[in-house]
Scaffold this active site. Structure first.
Site, PDB file in Angstrom:
ATOM      1  CG  ASP A 108      -1.941  -1.068   1.228  1.00 54.57           C
ATOM      2  OD1 ASP A 108      -2.397  -1.415   0.130  1.00 54.57           O
ATOM      3  OD2 ASP A 108      -2.312  -1.578   2.299  1.00 54.57           O
ATOM      4  CG  ASP A 162     -11.811  -1.833  -0.684  1.00 52.84           C
ATOM      5  OD1 ASP A 162     -11.177  -2.889  -0.808  1.00 52.84           O
ATOM      6  OD2 ASP A 162     -11.367  -0.721  -1.008  1.00 52.84           O
TER       7      ASP A 162
END
Length: 251
Positions: A11, A130
């Site tokens: 990330d 998500d």
């Protein structure tokens, strides 16, 4: 038998690897190029690179950093963050990505999935989903977990498959960074309802969690970040453990 894949995730924020819990509270986890090299040498099957603030900041993925990571590794490489056009994807594939992942842009303009699959092939298109449990329903979020969409998880996953995505990267926001295990019931549901591979993400904390993701969650691959970045588990250790438990992995 197809081998199960182990995928470290980088990330990226401001050019550094970061990790948080439930999508917030980010802390520095190191240099992405060094981590990418380390994971390649350790036997990772693939690598995912997510520019996690690109969509929120309405900018493009850091192409120069993608180029440097691609030069440092020899395993399949998936890139996401801020991708919203065919041109964005062409640029990233040229920089060395093997696959791209879209999330916010896919929800905003679902036809983009079809367009990308037609241009580059379904195998190149990973749709990241998500989701968060709200009032008994798993609701899909975009913008790095900041914006609630109108989609319910399973309905969106089926739509994504129909539009030509080659894989789904599913992250339970409720499990993300908690190290309490993956959302196995949901993973199993997605795996049974869809025909494309499902990558489990969010919640890895120990060796057994990966075993459960494959045996209970029926996932095709498992992705993790902090436990690899902070060396709580090594990839060779994890693969040996899975192999001992009769789960097919590439050793």
């Amino acid at each position: 038998m197809l081998t199960k894949r182990i995928i470290p995730c980088l990330d990226i924020k401001d050019g550094r690897t970061v990790k948080g819990v439930n999508f917030v509270g980010l802390r520095d986890a190191g240099d992405p190029i060094e981590l990418a090299k380390k994971y390649t040498e350790a036997g990772a099957d693939e690598l995912v690179f997510l520019d996690i603030t690109a969509s929120h900041e309405k900018r493009k993925t850091l192409v120069d950093l993608v180029e440097k990571v691609a030069q440092a590794i020899s395993i399949p490489f998936t890139v996401g963050g801020g991708i919203s056009t065919v041109e964005d994807v062409a640029r990233l594939l040229q920089a060395g990505a093997d696959k791209i992942t879209i999330n916010s842009a896919a929800v905003r303009q679902p036809n983009l999935i079809q367009e990308l699959a037609n241009c580059f092939g379904s195998q190149c298109v990973v749709v990241a989903i998500d989701a968060k449990l709200e009032n008994g329903h798993w609701r899909v979020y975009t913008g790095g977990g900041r914006q609630k969409s109108d989609w319910e998880l399973l309905a969106w996953a089926k739509e994504v498959e129909q539009l030509g995505a080659g894989e789904i990267l599913f992250t339970s926001m409720d499990h993300d960074g908690t190290k309490k295990g993956f959302a196995n019931e949901l993973l199993a549901l997605l795996s049974k309802e869809l025909t494309i591979p499902i990558i489990a993400s969010g919640g890895a904390g120990n060796l057994g969690h990966f075993k459960d993701a494959f045996e209970v969650g029926l996932a095709d691959a498992a992705l993790a970040a902090s436990i690899f970045h902070f060396e709580e588990i090594s990839i060779p250790e994890l693969k040996n453990y899975l192999n001992q438990h009769k789960i097919a992995v590439r050793l």
